[in-house]
Design a protein around this motif. Structure first.
Motif, PDB file in Angstrom:
ATOM      1  N   PHE A 160       0.829  -1.208   0.000  1.00 57.51           N
ATOM      2  CA  PHE A 160       0.000   0.000   0.000  1.00 57.51           C
ATOM      3  C   PHE A 160       0.863   1.257   0.000  1.00 57.51           C
ATOM      4  N   LEU A 161       0.439   2.235  -0.762  1.00 59.17           N
ATOM      5  CA  LEU A 161       1.008   3.576  -0.687  1.00 59.17           C
ATOM      6  C   LEU A 161       0.243   4.352   0.378  1.00 59.17           C
ATOM      7  N   PRO A 162       0.795   5.474   0.882  1.00 55.00           N
ATOM      8  CA  PRO A 162       0.066   6.272   1.873  1.00 55.00           C
ATOM      9  C   PRO A 162      -1.330   6.644   1.364  1.00 55.00           C
ATOM     10  N   GLY A 163      -2.333   6.398   2.191  1.00 54.24           N
ATOM     11  CA  GLY A 163      -3.712   6.724   1.814  1.00 54.24           C
ATOM     12  C   GLY A 163      -4.475   5.583   1.173  1.00 54.24           C
ATOM     13  N   ASP A 164      -3.781   4.521   0.728  1.00 54.61           N
ATOM     14  CA  ASP A 164      -4.464   3.408   0.053  1.00 54.61           C
ATOM     15  C   ASP A 164      -5.429   2.687   0.991  1.00 54.61           C
ATOM     16  N   ALA A 165      -4.987   2.440   2.232  1.00 54.74           N
ATOM     17  CA  ALA A 165      -5.841   1.716   3.176  1.00 54.74           C
ATOM     18  C   ALA A 165      -7.127   2.488   3.443  1.00 54.74           C
ATOM     19  N   GLU A 166      -7.011   3.809   3.638  1.00 53.25           N
ATOM     20  CA  GLU A 166      -8.196   4.626   3.886  1.00 53.25           C
ATOM     21  C   GLU A 166      -9.150   4.586   2.694  1.00 53.25           C
ATOM     22  N   ARG A 167      -8.597   4.604   1.478  1.00 52.75           N
ATOM     23  CA  ARG A 167      -9.443   4.564   0.278  1.00 52.75           C
ATOM     24  C   ARG A 167     -10.211   3.246   0.182  1.00 52.75           C
ATOM     25  N   VAL A 168      -9.523   2.131   0.511  1.00 51.51           N
ATOM     26  CA  VAL A 168     -10.199   0.829   0.477  1.00 51.51           C
ATOM     27  C   VAL A 168     -11.333   0.804   1.499  1.00 51.51           C
ATOM     28  N   VAL A 169     -11.084   1.311   2.699  1.00 52.45           N
ATOM     29  CA  VAL A 169     -12.118   1.324   3.745  1.00 52.45           C
ATOM     30  C   VAL A 169     -13.328   2.142   3.291  1.00 52.45           C
ATOM     31  N   GLU A 170     -13.082   3.301   2.720  1.00 52.97           N
ATOM     32  CA  GLU A 170     -14.188   4.147   2.259  1.00 52.97           C
ATOM     33  C   GLU A 170     -14.983   3.486   1.145  1.00 52.97           C
ATOM     34  N   GLU A 171     -14.287   2.864   0.192  1.00 49.66           N
ATOM     35  CA  GLU A 171     -14.968   2.183  -0.908  1.00 49.66           C
ATOM     36  C   GLU A 171     -15.797   1.008  -0.400  1.00 49.66           C
ATOM     37  N   GLU A 172     -15.254   0.247   0.545  1.00 51.76           N
ATOM     38  CA  GLU A 172     -15.943  -0.942   1.042  1.00 51.76           C
ATOM     39  C   GLU A 172     -17.142  -0.587   1.923  1.00 51.76           C
ATOM     40  N   LEU A 173     -16.979   0.423   2.794  1.00 51.04           N
ATOM     41  CA  LEU A 173     -18.069   0.794   3.702  1.00 51.04           C
ATOM     42  C   LEU A 173     -19.044   1.772   3.060  1.00 51.04           C
ATOM     43  N   GLY A 174     -18.641   2.377   1.919  1.00 51.55           N
ATOM     44  CA  GLY A 174     -19.537   3.279   1.194  1.00 51.55           C
ATOM     45  C   GLY A 174     -19.748   4.616   1.861  1.00 51.55           C
ATOM     46  N   ARG A 175     -18.831   4.994   2.747  1.00 48.43           N
ATOM     47  CA  ARG A 175     -18.943   6.268   3.451  1.00 48.43           C
ATOM     48  C   ARG A 175     -17.564   6.878   3.638  1.00 48.43           C
ATOM     49  N   PRO A 176     -17.474   8.200   3.779  1.00 49.42           N
ATOM     50  CA  PRO A 176     -16.184   8.806   4.113  1.00 49.42           C
ATOM     51  C   PRO A 176     -15.692   8.261   5.450  1.00 49.42           C
ATOM     52  N   ILE A 177     -14.420   8.121   5.584  1.00 52.61           N
ATOM     53  CA  ILE A 177     -13.855   7.473   6.766  1.00 52.61           C
ATOM     54  C   ILE A 177     -14.160   8.242   8.044  1.00 52.61           C
ATOM     55  N   GLU A 178     -14.285   9.585   7.941  1.00 51.25           N
ATOM     56  CA  GLU A 178     -14.559  10.385   9.146  1.00 51.25           C
ATOM     57  C   GLU A 178     -16.007  10.214   9.628  1.00 51.25           C
ATOM     58  N   GLU A 179     -16.884   9.674   8.806  1.00 45.81           N
ATOM     59  CA  GLU A 179     -18.253   9.410   9.243  1.00 45.81           C
ATOM     60  C   GLU A 179     -18.352   8.129  10.074  1.00 45.81           C
ATOM     61  N   VAL A 180     -17.370   7.256   9.925  1.00 49.42           N
ATOM     62  CA  VAL A 180     -17.389   5.969  10.624  1.00 49.42           C
ATOM     63  C   VAL A 180     -16.487   5.998  11.857  1.00 49.42           C
ATOM     64  N   PHE A 181     -15.317   6.614  11.692  1.00 49.52           N
ATOM     65  CA  PHE A 181     -14.318   6.571  12.757  1.00 49.52           C
ATOM     66  C   PHE A 181     -14.025   7.963  13.298  1.00 49.52           C
ATOM     67  N   GLU A 182     -13.911   8.017  14.610  1.00 47.65           N
ATOM     68  CA  GLU A 182     -13.457   9.244  15.254  1.00 47.65           C
ATOM     69  C   GLU A 182     -11.978   9.449  14.999  1.00 47.65           C
TER      70      GLU A 182
END
Length: 557
Positions: A140-162
């Motif tokens: 993974f490059l920086p930011g790749d993990a966050e992009r996968v999480v957002e794509e899989e959960l269908g929401r921006p990461i800040e809406e799911v995680f504090e």
């Protein structure tokens, strides 16, 4: 001369068969390498297969040549062959490491799995295999993990995680784990699958199966079963269900000693698994840290202590211990350190409650501070830890028929509250009642040394060899399910190492079929034994697991 010519003739016939296999491999590699080179550069799967055949296959040939001279032609002695093998280890181990870390995937995962088997692999290989437990590189490059999480959960990461830590807390062969905090304040571990992990893994597995079909066909059934089990490993939603299933089965009885994290299904998808975050360190790291402190007290280093132990084990000066012996040793050491510390602290306490500190303070500007009590960090009770792991996995296998088939050291944590954390349930195996009953009967028969019964139960499960040799069948069953002691590994008066033992069994009675339901239990038990071996214990599992198997058989009856 006639005997020599006869042996040469036999060897030539045997090697002609090998040459046929080599030609097939050459044709395969030539076809993908010459005709398909340009395509291979753009197709990752073909390119990885080419890399394996071009770089890993020559390593096999080098070892096979020494074996051919030693075992087949008998042109060099065992001592000379051992020297040549040692030289090959020095040359080939670094190249094997480069291949595993470059290709990752299947190769890296199997290096992790075998990193505890010092009895199977030379130290040149074990050294770099241990690096894979916590030093695996991330694709993974920086930011790749966050992009996968957002794509899989269908929401921006800040809406799911504090909070979502961009730096992975751990990296494995097919994914990595990030620490995060949900909006409701729960601390979680988020497991994110690497891009293309399943495609790459399946391609690698096909390449290795192709190699085994040509040169080591006895291992093909194991790879077939492994391929089936990896279905859940690449589907994190299914892994999350398995995780919660095992948790519900094990925690009510064993929750005071182990912890299996809960998966939060609403935040799980095929590529993202969100579960409780367990605070602790990996078992291997905890053990090494514990003994590093002890080594310092003894005026040496952990590395020197480990090297000395390996030397003594290899020379026969030090015998690997049973779990009971290891527990007794730990108990004695704990009591010795406690008595030693109590005596030392008694002197400090005496000093604190006598006029001595006051008298000494006359030579200083103020009263001396009380002497602090000092306690030695007590080494971990490895016997207790191994017994607990074996009991829990025996409970999974026989009481519930649902167990983790991948209990390597990287999947066990030492938690801050003193419990063991059991993680990574990507390879959960479910046994049908008939298979569970037969395997339980095999464990009891192995403990009681009922060889004919072991052979009978293997046949009932569908295990078949070319000649039906009961002695070889018993030895193999004992090796996979119980022990690798001298009585099992010695054939016709010669003590074999693991590789030679398996080759000798295959030569005497080739495997025809191996039931799927035998493979994952055997793999699980061999991994547990390997973990014990890494901690200086030679374990006979049937003695420990048979009582659990008997309790299950009583319910069936």
């Amino acid at each position: 001369k006639l005997q020599f010519l006869y042996l040469i003739g036999l060897s030539v016939v045997k090697e002609l068969r090998m040459v046929g296999k080599l030609k097939a491999a050459a044709a395969l590699f030539g076809g993908t390498g010459a005709a398909g080179y340009a395509y291979g550069c753009s197709d990752e799967g073909v390119g990885r297969s080419q890399t394996f055949w071009a770089r890993a296959f020559p390593i096999y040939l080098k070892y096979r040549w020494v074996q051919f001279l030693n075992k087949d032609l008998k042109m060099i002695s065992d001592e000379e062959a051992a020297g040549r093998y040692e030289a090959l280890h020095d040359v080939c181990a670094p190249e094997a490491r480069r291949i595993a870390f470059e290709l990752r995937g299947f190769y890296l995962k199997n290096a992790q799995m075998m990193s505890t088997r010092e009895d199977f692999f030379p130290p040149q290989y074990i050294k770099w295999m241990r690096e894979t437990e916590d030093q695996a590189p991330t694709p993974f490059l920086p930011g790749d993990a966050e992009r996968v999480v957002e794509e899989e959960l269908g929401r921006p990461i800040e809406e799911v995680f504090e909070y979502f830590d961009p730096v992975p807390a751990g990296i494995a062969s097919i994914g990595q784990v990030h620490r995060a905090v949900l909006k409701d304040g729960r601390e979680v571990a988020v497991k994110v699958q690497h891009n293309g992990a399943e495609r790459i893994f399946r391609g690698d597995l096909a390449t290795v199966k192709n190699f085994c079909e040509k040169f080591m066909p006895q291992h093909v059934p194991a790879f077939d079963e492994m391929e089936k089990q990896h279905v859940s490993e690449f589907n994190y939603s299914l892994e999350a269900k398995n995780l919660n299933t095992v948790r519900e089965q094990i925690m009510p009885k064993w929750g005071s000693q182990v912890c299996i994290p809960k998966a939060f299904m609403e935040y799980c998808t095929p590529r993202v698994l969100t579960m409780e975050f367990l605070h602790g360190t990996k078992l291997v790291d905890g053990v090494r840290n514990s003994y590093r402190s002890l080594a310092a007290k003894m005026g040496t280093t952990l590395e020197e202590m480990e090297e000395e132990q390996r030397r003594k084990v290899k020379s026969g000066e030090l015998q690997l211990q049973s779990i009971n012996q290891e527990t007794a040793k730990s108990t004695f050491l704990r009591r010795y350190l406690l008595v030693k510390d109590c005596l030392a602290n008694a002197l400090r306490m005496l000093m604190n409650f006598t006029p001595v500190p006051y008298a000494l303070s006359l030579f200083n500007t103020g009263r001396l501070a009380p002497l602090a009590m000092q306690w030695t960090e007590v080494p971990l009770d490895l016997g207790y830890i191994m017994k607990l792991l074996i009991d829990v996995h025996g409970e999974q296998m026989f009481t519930h028929g649902c167990f983790n088939g991948d209990p390597h050291p990287g999947n066990v944590l030492l938690l801050k509250d003193g419990r063991l954390g059991l993680i990574d349930y990507g390879q959960v195996k479910y046994l049908c009642d008939a298979s569970r009953t037969s395997i339980a009967e095999i464990m009891v028969a192995l403990r009681d040394d009922k060889r004919d019964l072991v052979a009978e139960k293997l046949q009932q499960l569908g295990s078949k060899t070319k000649y039906g040799d009961k002695d070889i069948g018993y030895r193999l069953a004992a090796f996979w399910f119980d022990r690798d002691t001298e009585d099992i590994m010695t054939i016709d008066g010669k003590l074999h190492n693991i590789a030679d033992f398996l080759d000798e069994c295959e030569a005497r009675d080739p495997v025809v079929t191996v039931p799927d339901d035998l493979i994952m239990p055997g793999r699980c038990l061999v991994l547990l034994r390997g973990m014990g071996m890494a901690f200086g214990m030679r374990i006979q599992l049937a003695q420990l697991i048979a009582p659990t198997a008997e309790r299950y058989l009583a319910t069936v009856a």
